[in-house]
Design a protein around this motif. Structure first.
Motif, mmCIF file in Angstrom:
data_model
loop_
_atom_site.group_PDB
_atom_site.id
_atom_site.type_symbol
_atom_site.label_atom_id
_atom_site.label_comp_id
_atom_site.label_asym_id
_atom_site.label_seq_id
_atom_site.Cartn_x
_atom_site.Cartn_y
_atom_site.Cartn_z
ATOM 1 N N VAL A 106 0.828 -1.201 0.000
ATOM 2 C CA VAL A 106 0.000 0.000 0.000
ATOM 3 C C VAL A 106 0.864 1.253 0.000
ATOM 4 C CG1 VAL A 106 -1.698 1.308 1.313
ATOM 5 C CG2 VAL A 106 -1.986 -1.147 1.032
ATOM 6 N N THR B 59 -13.678 0.867 3.427
ATOM 7 C CA THR B 59 -13.387 0.427 2.073
ATOM 8 C C THR B 59 -14.506 0.901 1.163
ATOM 9 O OG1 THR B 59 -14.500 -1.688 2.426
ATOM 10 C CG2 THR B 59 -12.117 -1.638 2.800
ATOM 11 N N ASP C 210 -13.275 -4.926 -3.253
ATOM 12 C CA ASP C 210 -13.091 -3.937 -2.191
ATOM 13 C C ASP C 210 -11.859 -3.103 -2.512
ATOM 14 O OD1 ASP C 210 -15.275 -4.639 -0.618
ATOM 15 O OD2 ASP C 210 -14.137 -6.189 0.437
ATOM 16 N N LEU C 211 -12.004 -1.783 -2.401
ATOM 17 C CA LEU C 211 -10.909 -0.848 -2.618
ATOM 18 C C LEU C 211 -10.532 -0.234 -1.278
ATOM 19 C CD1 LEU C 211 -12.333 1.092 -5.726
ATOM 20 C CD2 LEU C 211 -11.102 -1.095 -5.692
ATOM 21 N N PHE C 212 -9.235 -0.111 -0.997
ATOM 22 C CA PHE C 212 -8.817 0.550 0.235
ATOM 23 C C PHE C 212 -8.869 2.058 0.024
ATOM 24 C CE2 PHE C 212 -4.715 0.521 -1.921
ATOM 25 C CZ PHE C 212 -4.122 1.700 -1.510
ATOM 26 N N ASP D 233 -7.769 6.169 1.230
ATOM 27 C CA ASP D 233 -6.820 7.077 1.859
ATOM 28 C C ASP D 233 -7.267 8.484 1.500
ATOM 29 O OD1 ASP D 233 -4.559 8.004 3.266
ATOM 30 O OD2 ASP D 233 -3.387 8.084 1.410
ATOM 31 N N TRP E 34 -8.282 2.658 -4.019
ATOM 32 C CA TRP E 34 -7.581 1.833 -5.007
ATOM 33 C C TRP E 34 -7.763 0.361 -4.676
ATOM 34 C CZ3 TRP E 34 -5.141 5.822 -2.400
ATOM 35 C CH2 TRP E 34 -4.698 6.901 -3.165
ATOM 36 N N THR F 33 -6.115 -3.353 -3.964
ATOM 37 C CA THR F 33 -4.955 -3.628 -3.118
ATOM 38 C C THR F 33 -3.780 -4.241 -3.862
ATOM 39 O OG1 THR F 33 -5.878 -5.757 -2.489
ATOM 40 C CG2 THR F 33 -6.334 -3.887 -1.034
ATOM 41 N N SER F 34 -3.981 -4.665 -5.114
ATOM 42 C CA SER F 34 -2.879 -5.321 -5.819
ATOM 43 C C SER F 34 -3.020 -5.146 -7.326
ATOM 44 C CB SER F 34 -2.861 -6.820 -5.489
ATOM 45 O OG SER F 34 -3.988 -7.453 -6.067
ATOM 46 N N ASP G 246 -5.681 -7.421 -8.616
ATOM 47 C CA ASP G 246 -7.031 -6.869 -8.488
ATOM 48 C C ASP G 246 -7.302 -5.842 -9.581
ATOM 49 O OD1 ASP G 246 -7.525 -8.460 -6.290
ATOM 50 O OD2 ASP G 246 -7.323 -6.842 -4.820
#
Length: 169
Positions: free
Chosen positions: A2, A95, A106-108, A110, A115, A117-118, A121
């Motif tokens: 992240v 999320t 699911d997007l994290f 900030d 976004w 997570t990988s 994804d």
């Protein structure tokens, strides 16, 4: 991962920061922008519908720009990174749920950005977007408002291909 992603992407595509006005293509609901220094190409769309609720009731709220992006930045080895800005700060630790047809991601979050997570994804989301008709993003603001933004995917593949082509070398 992240921290690396945030360092690589900064706060999001340059358009969201008001720096890019070089729209090079329009593909129905999606536009393609190109920036230089660093070279960056992205396809972007605004929602077709937005619903804001609090305690189950539809409410009127002030939001900034709401955009869904797929970004390419060859100098930073960024290829096909999905990002979303909801026009408000997301609730801490929350999320964003991205629904495309039967696929859910699911997007994290900030600040005002979200976004996957990988890279895996990102690739799965892009593949779903190419097949889908709509993308629906559901999120919660720092003030507790639930938002649901729907984006048309009509023209997405053509816009993605154009952005990728323009940042290929």
């Amino acid at each position: 991962m992240v921290a690396l992603l945030l360092a690589t992407l900064g706060t999001g595509p340059a358009l969201a920061q008001g720096e890019v006005t070089n729209r090079v293509a329009v593909e129905t609901a999606w536009s393609v922008f190109v920036a230089s220094d660093p070279t960056e190409c992205f396809s972007v769309s605004a929602p077709t519908t937005t619903v804001n609720t609090r305690d189950g009731q539809v409410v009127s709220v002030q939001r900034g720009d709401i955009r869904l992006f797929v970004t390419f930045r060859p100098g930073d080895d960024v290829r096909g990174v999905v990002s979303f800005t909801g026009g408000y700060p997301f609730a801490d630790g929350s999320t964003v749920t991205l629904q495309i047809g039967d696929s859910s991601f699911d997007l994290f979050t900030d600040g005002e950005w979200a976004w996957p997570t990988s890279e895996s994804d990102d690739a799965q989301i892009v593949a779903a977007m190419k097949r889908g008709a709509d993308a629906q993003l559901t999120a919660r603001s720092a003030r507790g408002t639930q938002t649901m933004d729907t984006f048309s995917l009509f023209g997405f593949t053509a816009a993605l291909d154009e952005a990728q082509k323009r940042c290929a070398g």
